[in-house]
Every structure is written in C-alpha cells, then in structure tokens.
Design a protein around this motif. Structure first.
Motif, PDB file in Angstrom:
ATOM      1  N   LEU A 123      -7.119  28.068  42.413  1.00 49.52           N
ATOM      2  CA  LEU A 123      -8.326  28.092  42.970  1.00 49.52           C
ATOM      3  C   LEU A 123      -9.457  28.730  41.968  1.00 49.52           C
ATOM      4  CD1 LEU A 123      -7.224  29.290  46.649  1.00 49.52           C
ATOM      5  CD2 LEU A 123      -8.914  27.329  45.897  1.00 49.52           C
ATOM      6  N   SER A 124      -9.066  29.622  41.313  1.00 50.09           N
ATOM      7  CA  SER A 124      -9.899  30.315  40.153  1.00 50.09           C
ATOM      8  C   SER A 124      -9.918  29.382  39.064  1.00 50.09           C
ATOM      9  CB  SER A 124      -9.382  31.630  39.690  1.00 50.09           C
ATOM     10  OG  SER A 124      -9.720  32.198  38.689  1.00 50.09           O
ATOM     11  N   LEU A 125      -9.094  28.759  38.733  1.00 49.93           N
ATOM     12  CA  LEU A 125      -9.398  27.628  37.636  1.00 49.93           C
ATOM     13  C   LEU A 125     -10.305  26.498  38.053  1.00 49.93           C
ATOM     14  CD1 LEU A 125      -5.799  27.005  36.278  1.00 49.93           C
ATOM     15  CD2 LEU A 125      -7.836  27.787  35.001  1.00 49.93           C
ATOM     16  N   LEU A 126     -10.146  26.232  39.322  1.00 44.57           N
ATOM     17  CA  LEU A 126     -10.998  25.208  39.912  1.00 44.57           C
ATOM     18  C   LEU A 126     -12.466  25.583  40.094  1.00 44.57           C
ATOM     19  CD1 LEU A 126      -8.893  23.585  42.813  1.00 44.57           C
ATOM     20  CD2 LEU A 126      -9.489  22.544  40.738  1.00 44.57           C
ATOM     21  N   ARG A 127     -12.512  26.724  40.404  1.00 43.14           N
ATOM     22  CA  ARG A 127     -14.068  27.353  40.827  1.00 43.14           C
ATOM     23  C   ARG A 127     -14.527  27.578  39.588  1.00 43.14           C
ATOM     24  NH1 ARG A 127     -13.455  32.044  45.143  1.00 43.14           N
ATOM     25  NH2 ARG A 127     -15.243  32.697  44.343  1.00 43.14           N
ATOM     26  N   ARG A 128     -13.970  27.775  38.349  1.00 46.68           N
ATOM     27  CA  ARG A 128     -14.977  28.169  37.185  1.00 46.68           C
ATOM     28  C   ARG A 128     -15.592  26.860  36.576  1.00 46.68           C
ATOM     29  NH1 ARG A 128      -9.992  30.352  33.077  1.00 46.68           N
ATOM     30  NH2 ARG A 128      -9.603  31.815  34.958  1.00 46.68           N
ATOM     31  N   ILE A 129     -15.046  25.801  36.998  1.00 41.86           N
ATOM     32  CA  ILE A 129     -15.815  24.525  36.204  1.00 41.86           C
ATOM     33  C   ILE A 129     -16.835  24.150  37.512  1.00 41.86           C
ATOM     34  CG2 ILE A 129     -15.596  22.153  35.352  1.00 41.86           C
ATOM     35  CD1 ILE A 129     -14.248  24.311  33.837  1.00 41.86           C
ATOM     36  N   LYS A 130     -18.031  24.420  37.094  1.00 43.33           N
ATOM     37  CA  LYS A 130     -19.112  24.367  38.302  1.00 43.33           C
ATOM     38  C   LYS A 130     -19.438  22.403  38.191  1.00 43.33           C
ATOM     39  CE  LYS A 130     -19.391  28.811  39.210  1.00 43.33           C
ATOM     40  NZ  LYS A 130     -18.023  29.310  38.446  1.00 43.33           N
ATOM     41  N   THR A 131     -19.491  21.988  39.583  1.00 45.34           N
ATOM     42  CA  THR A 131     -19.935  20.528  39.391  1.00 45.34           C
ATOM     43  C   THR A 131     -21.699  20.478  39.402  1.00 45.34           C
ATOM     44  OG1 THR A 131     -20.331  20.651  41.917  1.00 45.34           O
ATOM     45  CG2 THR A 131     -18.051  19.973  41.089  1.00 45.34           C
ATOM     46  N   PRO A 132     -22.066  19.300  38.932  1.00 45.66           N
ATOM     47  CA  PRO A 132     -23.462  19.213  38.889  1.00 45.66           C
ATOM     48  C   PRO A 132     -24.083  19.950  40.284  1.00 45.66           C
ATOM     49  CG  PRO A 132     -22.487  17.222  38.015  1.00 45.66           C
ATOM     50  CD  PRO A 132     -21.464  18.136  38.608  1.00 45.66           C
ATOM     51  N   GLN A 133     -23.637  19.478  41.337  1.00 46.68           N
ATOM     52  CA  GLN A 133     -24.181  20.113  42.763  1.00 46.68           C
ATOM     53  C   GLN A 133     -24.062  21.642  42.642  1.00 46.68           C
ATOM     54  OE1 GLN A 133     -21.674  17.646  42.424  1.00 46.68           O
ATOM     55  NE2 GLN A 133     -22.895  16.127  42.930  1.00 46.68           N
ATOM     56  N   GLU A 134     -23.180  22.279  42.437  1.00 46.99           N
ATOM     57  CA  GLU A 134     -22.985  23.774  42.202  1.00 46.99           C
ATOM     58  C   GLU A 134     -23.880  24.074  41.268  1.00 46.99           C
ATOM     59  OE1 GLU A 134     -18.691  23.604  41.356  1.00 46.99           O
ATOM     60  OE2 GLU A 134     -18.535  25.030  43.015  1.00 46.99           O
ATOM     61  N   LEU A 135     -23.863  23.614  39.969  1.00 54.08           N
ATOM     62  CA  LEU A 135     -25.015  24.047  39.069  1.00 54.08           C
ATOM     63  C   LEU A 135     -26.546  23.917  39.499  1.00 54.08           C
ATOM     64  CD1 LEU A 135     -23.912  22.430  35.613  1.00 54.08           C
ATOM     65  CD2 LEU A 135     -24.284  24.872  35.995  1.00 54.08           C
ATOM     66  N   GLU A 136     -26.808  22.813  40.170  1.00 57.53           N
ATOM     67  CA  GLU A 136     -27.940  22.826  40.919  1.00 57.53           C
ATOM     68  C   GLU A 136     -28.440  23.993  41.920  1.00 57.53           C
ATOM     69  OE1 GLU A 136     -30.178  20.632  39.314  1.00 57.53           O
ATOM     70  OE2 GLU A 136     -31.856  21.703  40.866  1.00 57.53           O
ATOM     71  N   LYS A 137     -27.774  24.451  42.644  1.00 54.28           N
ATOM     72  CA  LYS A 137     -27.840  25.655  43.417  1.00 54.28           C
ATOM     73  C   LYS A 137     -28.093  26.905  42.719  1.00 54.28           C
ATOM     74  CE  LYS A 137     -25.241  23.485  47.196  1.00 54.28           C
ATOM     75  NZ  LYS A 137     -23.826  23.509  47.800  1.00 54.28           N
ATOM     76  N   MET A 138     -27.422  26.941  41.522  1.00 51.90           N
ATOM     77  CA  MET A 138     -27.382  28.253  40.877  1.00 51.90           C
ATOM     78  C   MET A 138     -28.766  28.127  39.981  1.00 51.90           C
ATOM     79  SD  MET A 138     -23.557  28.725  39.360  1.00 51.90           S
ATOM     80  CE  MET A 138     -23.673  30.515  38.974  1.00 51.90           C
TER      81      MET A 138
END
Ligand SMILES: [Mn+2]
Length: 354
Positions: A123-138
């Motif tokens: 889960l940590s490995l998956l969450r460390r790579i942000k998707t474009p949608q996640e990046l937009e929220k950040m």
C-alpha cells in the motif's frame, strides 16, 4: 486501473485476501472518507463493510466495490472469505493492533492470518506514486497555502502572538475553501531555533525571524510549506543564515530527477550547510513524501536508498537552527516528473522583511 485493481494485481499469489481497516488506506482504495469500515478484498470481489452512519454515502460514492451494511461484522467477513475460498489473509501490519489481531484469530479460527509486512508495504508503494488526479488535489491544497501565506504577511506585526497567527492561517485558509488545516507551526524569535516549536503566546518583536510551516487538506490530500520571514530590522548574521538555507535548497533541486537516490539529494543540501559557518546545525532530514498524510515514505534523509520516480511528491526543507538565537527553514513541495520536477509551491523565497 482503480487503486483496488492495482493492489489486487500486485498482491503476492500466496495471499488470498486482504482486510483493510486503516483510514487513509480505506479512503485511498475506495475514495470514500469514513472513521470506520472494513474493506474485504478477495480475488473474487472487493466488498466494503460499513455501518449505518456511512452506508448511504458509501453507496452513492463508491464505484467498483460492493458496499455491505455492517451487521455481524466477523460473520460477514467470514462469509465473504469463505465464499471466495480464501484461506490466507493479510492485515495491515502498520495499522492492525494486537487486540485487533487477537479478535480476528478468535472470531475467524479457520483462516491463516499473515503477520508479515507485505500488505502495508505494498500500500505504501502504491500510494507513493501519485496519479494526475491526486496531483491536482495537491496543487489545489498548495494554492490555498500560498494564498494564505500572502494574506498573513499583512497580518504579521509587532505584538501579534504566534497563536493568533496560527488561528488566522487556519481561518483564512478555510474561508478560501480548504477543507481543514493539516498542521501549523509558528515559531518566532528565539523559538524559531526549534524546528517543530508549538505556537505559543509569545508576541512578535522587531528583529524577529518568524518561521511559518503549515498546510491544508483538500479532498483528502495535503500541502506543506515553510517560509521564514523577518520583522525588521535584519542583522547581517540573519541574512547570512537565510541565504545559506536558500542555497542549500537550490543545491538539492539541482539533484532532483528520476533515478536520483534520496540520500544523495539530502547530501547535496547538507554538504552545502556543513561547508558553511553553520556546519552541524541542520539536524533533521531534508524532506519527506506527502499525500493523504503529511508524512509518507520515502524521505530525503542521510540513509534513504529509494530512487525517485515520476509521481513521487516530497518536501525539500533545509534549515539552520541556532539555539538561543533563531532558526531558518525554507520548504517547497516538489513532484518528480519524467524529466525533472514540478515545484508545487509558488511563494517567493526572497527574504521578506516586514
Ligand atoms: Mn514538511
């Protein structure tokens, strides 16, 4: 692919099912925020078991995962796992308590509960790579942080306390539209030599450096920024420390690209400070990943061997701390891209003298 599909695809074949109860992991996988709930993932079908407080909202929000109203939780989990023919079940080693594990054992005696770290690590490995949608929220969360910083520059004056500044940041950010403050540090004068000083009743005085370190949540994702500003007049020593920290951050930036080893990025900033008159005054790591949580993995520190990949989001926050005098920290958040990085933080890093 949805996060659940990504997790199931990467789940080792000797793990038949995963029981997920960590709040951030649940939200990451389902997209639904809640203070409770159990996500039962098998290769047959994913099911989110949730109580009546959240049931209607979960049904409306969650896609690609069945939502089940919680009744007899362990009986429901047992039935779902039995139906999928699951025998080996992983739990989140970083989340599941001893009590939780004991209860699973007692209530689900036919299952083999795996005590290793593989599910949490995955889960940590998956969450460390942000998707474009996640990046937009950040980016949005950072935008509120930048705008709030601009506002607070007009609020800071002699006599205002650290606690008042912290409150003003919180209120203004939320009025602008942020969901909530992620955290806030306001450290002025001699307090600024403590990297994580708690905002106090200390009133600002002329000659103070004021370190503001804060962030907001937007749609489950956070920002993080630090600026040190001065309430004039500024001494030559203050200017020298400020410029050294700024150069240390530039040195780190020059090394950030895909494939760069986290430890080496940290070293670029640390070596610059250690070659200055302020050697040994940078006690913490250069930065940390962030996303749904303010601190995630991997980190820029002297030991982290992780190589940067596009989609990773980390802070870059060198500092110099002189006990009894003052401290300076400058922090931006970067997203690693295919050919370098994007700086999510837009606020100026020129020394601002108020
Ligand atoms: Mn930070």
């Amino acid at each position: 692919m949805t996060p659940i599909e990504k997790l199931l695809e990467a789940l080792p074949s000797d793990i038949d099912a995963a029981l997920i109860t960590g709040g951030f992991n649940r939200r990451y996988l389902t997209g639904f925020p809640s203070s409770a709930g159990t996500l039962v993932l098998t290769r047959k079908k994913p099911v989110f078991i949730i109580d009546s407080r959240y049931y209607e909202g979960a049904c409306k929000t969650i896609q690609g995962c069945e939502v089940l109203l919680q009744d007899k939780l362990y009986r429901q989990i047992g039935a779902l796992l039995g139906d999928a023919g699951a025998k080996t079940v992983a739990v989140e080693s970083e989340i599941c308590t001893v009590k939780g594990l004991t209860t699973y054992r007692k209530e689900l005696p036919d299952l083999e509960l795996l005590e290793d770290n593989r599910l949490s690590d995955l889960l940590s490995l998956l969450r460390r790579i942000k998707t474009p949608q996640e990046l937009e929220k950040m980016r949005k969360a950072q935008e509120y942080t930048d705008k709030t910083f601009t506002h607070i520059l007009n609020y800071i004056k002699a006599g205002v306390t650290e606690k008042q500044i912290a409150l003003e940041l919180d209120v203004v950010g939320r009025k602008m539209g942020a969901d909530q403050l992620a955290f806030v540090i306001v450290a002025s004068g001699e307090n600024s030599s403590q990297p994580h000083c708690t905002p106090s009743h200390r009133a600002l005085e002329e000659g103070d450096f004021i370190t503001l370190d804060f962030g907001f949540f937007v749609d489950g994702y956070c920002s993080d920024m630090t600026r040190t500003v001065a309430l004039g007049p500024v001494s030559d020593r203050q200017r020298q420390v400020y410029e050294t920290v700024r150069q240390a951050q530039e040195a780190a930036f020059a090394n950030i690209r895909p494939g760069a080893v986290c430890r080496e990025v940290d070293a670029a900033a640390r070596n610059l400070i250690d070659a200055s008159p302020f050697a040994g005054t940078f006690g913490h790591g250069l930065g940390h990943s962030l996303g749904m949580e303010v601190h995630e993995a991997p980190s820029f520190n002297p030991t982290c061997e992780v190589k940067l990949e596009p989609g990773m989001v980390l802070s870059v926050e060198p500092g110099i701390y002189l006990p009894g005098e003052f401290g300076v920290r400058i922090e931006d958040v970067i997203a690693c891209t295919d050919d370098g990085f994007e700086n999510l933080t837009k606020s100026s890093k020129e020394l601002i003298v108020l």
